[in-house]
Design a protein around this motif. Structure first.
Motif: not given
Length: 158
Positions: A114-133
Motif C-alpha cells: 500500500k505504501k511503497y509498491i502502489c506507485g509503480y503499479q499500472k492498473g493494480r497489476r503486479r510489478i515485475r520481479f526485477d523492479l521489486l528487487i
C-alpha cells in the motif's frame, strides 16, 4: 424459531472458537484430529432436523474445510504449539521468544503493497520481479533503516 436458530448459531460459534484455540495449543497431531472429531460428533448429535442449511450443517462444513485445509499434518506443524516448540529447540531459545503468529510479516506485506509498491503499479497489476528487487534494495530497505536510525537517535536525544 428465529431465537432458537440464533442461540444455536452462537453456541456453535463459541464451540468452534474454543476448538480453534485448543488446536493452536496442541503438540500432538493425533490429539488435534481427535478434537475435531469430537466436535464433528457433537454437531452431528445437535443436528436433529434434516435441513440442508442450518447452523449445525454450516458448522460441519467449516470443520470439513478446517480438516482438509489447515489440519494437513505439515501445515498443522507450522501454526500449532508443536511448531513453536520445534522452532525453540532448533534455535535453542526459550519458546516465549518464538512469535506465535505471522502478523508482523503480514503487516509488513500490507505496508509494502500500500505504501511503497502502489506507485509503480499500472492498473493494480503486479510489478515485475526485477523492479521489486531493485526497489527493495535501493529504496525501500534503506528508507526503513534510515527511519529506524532516526527514531533511535530521537529517543536517545529525549
Amino acid at each position: 424459531m428465529g431465537n432458537t436458530v440464533d442461540f444455536t448459531k452462537q453456541q456453535i460459534v463459541s464451540h468452534i472458537r474454543a476448538l480453534e484455540y485448543s488446536l493452536m495449543i496442541t503438540e500432538d497431531y493425533k490429539t488435534a484430529l481427535k478434537l475435531v472429531e469430537e466436535e464433528q460428533k457433537y454437531l452431528t448429535i445437535m443436528k436433529t432436523n434434516g435441513k440442508t442449511s442450518s447452523p449445525e450443517t454450516n458448522g460441519l462444513a467449516y470443520l470439513d474445510y478446517l480438516t482438509g485445509t489447515w489440519l494437513v499434518e505439515p501445515l498443522w506443524k507450522s501454526w500449532s504449539q508443536y511448531g513453536r516448540s520445534q522452532a525453540a529447540k532448533i534455535l535453542d531459545i526459550p519458546i516465549k521468544d518464538i512469535a506465535p503468529t505471522t502478523n508482523h510479516v503480514e503487516s509488513f506485506n500490507g505496508i509494502l503493497k500500500k505504501k511503497y509498491i502502489c506507485g509503480y503499479q499500472k492498473g493494480r497489476r503486479r510489478i515485475r520481479f526485477d523492479l521489486l528487487i531493485f526497489l527493495l534494495v535501493n529504496q525501500i530497505l534503506p528508507g526503513i533503516f534510515q527511519q529506524r536510525k532516526a527514531e533511535t537517535q530521537y529517543y536517545e536525544w529525549l
